[in-house]
Design an enzyme around this catalytic site. Sequence first.
Site, PDB file in Angstrom:
ATOM      1  N   TRP A  15       7.073  -0.886  -7.703  1.00 42.40           N
ATOM      2  CA  TRP A  15       8.201  -1.426  -6.932  1.00 42.40           C
ATOM      3  C   TRP A  15       9.403  -1.616  -7.848  1.00 42.40           C
ATOM      4  O   TRP A  15      10.525  -1.283  -7.494  1.00 42.40           O
ATOM      5  CB  TRP A  15       7.813  -2.759  -6.288  1.00 42.40           C
ATOM      6  CG  TRP A  15       8.877  -3.309  -5.378  1.00 42.40           C
ATOM      7  CD1 TRP A  15       9.017  -3.086  -4.043  1.00 42.40           C
ATOM      8  CD2 TRP A  15       9.970  -4.159  -5.753  1.00 42.40           C
ATOM      9  NE1 TRP A  15      10.133  -3.739  -3.559  1.00 42.40           N
ATOM     10  CE2 TRP A  15      10.738  -4.403  -4.581  1.00 42.40           C
ATOM     11  CE3 TRP A  15      10.389  -4.732  -6.952  1.00 42.40           C
ATOM     12  CZ2 TRP A  15      11.885  -5.197  -4.591  1.00 42.40           C
ATOM     13  CZ3 TRP A  15      11.536  -5.520  -6.956  1.00 42.40           C
ATOM     14  CH2 TRP A  15      12.272  -5.753  -5.788  1.00 42.40           C
ATOM     15  N   PHE A  74       3.287  -8.799  -9.704  1.00 41.22           N
ATOM     16  CA  PHE A  74       4.427  -9.685  -9.477  1.00 41.22           C
ATOM     17  C   PHE A  74       4.663 -10.511 -10.739  1.00 41.22           C
ATOM     18  O   PHE A  74       3.720 -10.800 -11.492  1.00 41.22           O
ATOM     19  CB  PHE A  74       4.165 -10.624  -8.289  1.00 41.22           C
ATOM     20  CG  PHE A  74       4.270  -9.952  -6.950  1.00 41.22           C
ATOM     21  CD1 PHE A  74       5.422 -10.056  -6.182  1.00 41.22           C
ATOM     22  CD2 PHE A  74       3.207  -9.206  -6.446  1.00 41.22           C
ATOM     23  CE1 PHE A  74       5.520  -9.436  -4.947  1.00 41.22           C
ATOM     24  CE2 PHE A  74       3.292  -8.581  -5.210  1.00 41.22           C
ATOM     25  CZ  PHE A  74       4.453  -8.694  -4.466  1.00 41.22           C
ATOM     26  N   THR A 118       4.014   1.535  -0.822  1.00 44.40           N
ATOM     27  CA  THR A 118       4.778   1.537  -2.071  1.00 44.40           C
ATOM     28  C   THR A 118       3.923   2.070  -3.220  1.00 44.40           C
ATOM     29  O   THR A 118       4.379   2.879  -4.039  1.00 44.40           O
ATOM     30  CB  THR A 118       5.273   0.114  -2.391  1.00 44.40           C
ATOM     31  OG1 THR A 118       6.087  -0.348  -1.312  1.00 44.40           O
ATOM     32  CG2 THR A 118       6.073   0.080  -3.682  1.00 44.40           C
ATOM     33  N   PHE A 161      -3.433  -0.190   7.243  1.00 42.00           N
ATOM     34  CA  PHE A 161      -3.985  -1.544   7.157  1.00 42.00           C
ATOM     35  C   PHE A 161      -5.114  -1.624   6.124  1.00 42.00           C
ATOM     36  O   PHE A 161      -5.123  -0.878   5.153  1.00 42.00           O
ATOM     37  CB  PHE A 161      -4.431  -2.039   8.530  1.00 42.00           C
ATOM     38  CG  PHE A 161      -3.286  -2.275   9.466  1.00 42.00           C
ATOM     39  CD1 PHE A 161      -2.231  -3.089   9.103  1.00 42.00           C
ATOM     40  CD2 PHE A 161      -3.234  -1.668  10.715  1.00 42.00           C
ATOM     41  CE1 PHE A 161      -1.151  -3.312   9.952  1.00 42.00           C
ATOM     42  CE2 PHE A 161      -2.169  -1.882  11.575  1.00 42.00           C
ATOM     43  CZ  PHE A 161      -1.134  -2.711  11.192  1.00 42.00           C
ATOM     44  N   LYS A 215       8.376  -6.096  10.651  1.00 46.31           N
ATOM     45  CA  LYS A 215       8.590  -5.958   9.216  1.00 46.31           C
ATOM     46  C   LYS A 215       9.753  -5.069   8.803  1.00 46.31           C
ATOM     47  O   LYS A 215      10.020  -4.917   7.613  1.00 46.31           O
ATOM     48  CB  LYS A 215       7.318  -5.431   8.559  1.00 46.31           C
ATOM     49  CG  LYS A 215       6.909  -4.031   9.016  1.00 46.31           C
ATOM     50  CD  LYS A 215       5.655  -3.565   8.296  1.00 46.31           C
ATOM     51  CE  LYS A 215       5.306  -2.142   8.695  1.00 46.31           C
ATOM     52  NZ  LYS A 215       4.140  -1.632   7.972  1.00 46.31           N
ATOM     53  N   ARG A 219       2.099   8.751   6.778  1.00 49.97           N
ATOM     54  CA  ARG A 219       2.344   8.708   8.220  1.00 49.97           C
ATOM     55  C   ARG A 219       3.829   8.473   8.486  1.00 49.97           C
ATOM     56  O   ARG A 219       4.552   7.968   7.629  1.00 49.97           O
ATOM     57  CB  ARG A 219       1.551   7.561   8.863  1.00 49.97           C
ATOM     58  CG  ARG A 219       0.045   7.752   8.804  1.00 49.97           C
ATOM     59  CD  ARG A 219      -0.667   6.496   9.253  1.00 49.97           C
ATOM     60  NE  ARG A 219      -0.333   5.388   8.374  1.00 49.97           N
ATOM     61  CZ  ARG A 219      -0.500   4.098   8.699  1.00 49.97           C
ATOM     62  NH1 ARG A 219      -0.960   3.773   9.881  1.00 49.97           N
ATOM     63  NH2 ARG A 219      -0.189   3.152   7.846  1.00 49.97           N
ATOM     64  N   ALA A 236      -3.770   1.905  12.540  1.00 53.81           N
ATOM     65  CA  ALA A 236      -5.196   1.847  12.213  1.00 53.81           C
ATOM     66  C   ALA A 236      -5.913   0.713  12.930  1.00 53.81           C
ATOM     67  O   ALA A 236      -7.137   0.682  12.967  1.00 53.81           O
ATOM     68  CB  ALA A 236      -5.386   1.706  10.706  1.00 53.81           C
ATOM     69  N   LYS A 246       0.817  -1.214   0.000  1.00 53.78           N
ATOM     70  CA  LYS A 246       0.000   0.000   0.000  1.00 53.78           C
ATOM     71  C   LYS A 246       0.851   1.265   0.000  1.00 53.78           C
ATOM     72  O   LYS A 246       0.611   2.177  -0.798  1.00 53.78           O
ATOM     73  CB  LYS A 246      -0.947  -0.027   1.192  1.00 53.78           C
ATOM     74  CG  LYS A 246      -1.768   1.228   1.395  1.00 53.78           C
ATOM     75  CD  LYS A 246      -2.893   0.987   2.366  1.00 53.78           C
ATOM     76  CE  LYS A 246      -2.403   0.409   3.674  1.00 53.78           C
ATOM     77  NZ  LYS A 246      -1.485   1.312   4.408  1.00 53.78           N
TER      78      LYS A 246
END
Length: 558
Positions: free
Chosen positions: A411, A383, A75, A303, A107, A96, A275, A73
Amino acid sequence: MAYKSDIEIAQEAKMLPITRIAEQLGIEEEDMECYGRYKAKLTNGLWKKIRDRQDGKLILVTAINPTPAGEGKTTTTVGLGQAFGRLGKKAIIALREPSLGPCMGVKGGAAGGGYAQVVPMEDINLHFTGDLHAITTAHNLLSAMIDNHLQQGNELGIDPRTITWKRVVDLNDRALRNVIIGLGGKSQGVPRETGYMITVASEIMAILCLAKDLMDLKERIARILIGYTYEGKPVYCADLKAQGAMAALLKDAVNPNLVQTLENTPAIIHGGPFANIAHGCNSLRATRYALKLADYVVTEAGFGADLGAEKFLDIKCRIGGLKPDAIVLVATIRALKYNGGVKKEDTSKPNMEALKAGFVNLEAHVKNLQQFEVPVVVTLNSFVTDTEEEVAYVEETVRGMGCEFALSKVWEKGGEGGVELAEAVLNTLENKESKYHTLYPDDMSLEEKIKTIATKIYGAAGVTFEAGTKTTLKKLTEMGYGNLPVCIAKTQYSLSDNPKKLGRPVGFKISIRQVNLSAGAGFVVALAGDIMTMPGLPKVPAAEAIDVDADGNITGLF
């Protein structure tokens, strides 16, 4: 093909001095305070110059429920902003600030990924401009003043058993969830049970993200409810005379931070509530600055859309008077297959049956967002393992739901890989009108607001209110807080309050186990299921891979 890590890509970035980024937006040096060469705070003086300008278009980026397979999200948000720049559009990204909790815990970094990142990545992910530290200190100052008041005779008659104001630290530390303080004798304080939350769950964070300016911030801090007297009367921060000192600690933190992307697109990063346990949006102040400085503002909510987007639309937009023009909903083929019952290690394998089974999660989020009558664009974070058949199925199905569709390859390709998405968003903005409205009116009862979110957004069959919660809701209404919006804290991994129920669960009930008032922030918090306001570290924390060399170069940060 060997891919570079996010931090390697970020460290190779050709950043411009932040003064050059400001020049793109017509910001003069006198209207910013630089933190080194590549970061700056935007001052209140700037706001006074731009506040009467017409707002740009507001685009919210959200996602399906997060999975171990990944969605991308942030990215996508960064890449979309970069793509607008490639199309010659004046755009700003509004994000944020990352918390050290997940950075060191689950992560690693949270500044985008691949060739769609905000930089300087290491600074943003670690101490940045000190906002989270200021919030931590301001929050804990109030905690210290509460306990000092008890120690010095308790003139207000505060019942220690009713104190709801805990302490905070910006790390995942489960050992601090429940603690006893004041041990060691009479001079060490009044013994009582309390605990810690993570800083991003603090009401101070929520207040900073919803305050219009420094004076509004101070007034909101004064309204914080910290507990009750022995007679049951509410005790507020103002009763302890703490709001002035707390606001003084936050006088710089209240100002938004200006940085840039890998492609030198301006980005305003400010505030960082989660969130799942808070309202999950960047600061209202940052969004307002961005809307006055650019024609297109791309922001995100934390999220899945059941949490971040709902709270953006029902809390932030309501309080701030914002009107979103379009919503981008991010998904991946892999995540949809995971929702369809496939193990993470098998999500890269073609599996139409699992894709169709997991698509119900995406479908639920689309229908939820459409209730707010804001046009939705669905994008697949692409992907190499995605098959043409799988992509075609998603595209055909979402178009049948009245949404634009686009593939995102940001990405791998940065802004170039987001041009298709940017064009789909522009097409939506030009041809579909936003008729945004909130999900529920202010005058609906608190109990009905909770039921409305649970049934209309989560898809629950109903709500179970555990012992004492209905009494608390009644008391808050009697105290004059019945018109506030509701912020439900629940797991991010499922539409239900059970993280193991993937896809589109049905027939479940949301269990509300606790209700708290955030009077300063301006909403009521309802805790659902087993959600915690202090996360814990995983078996192998991300911190184990982070290191720094003799020259100060950081490695392993995602």
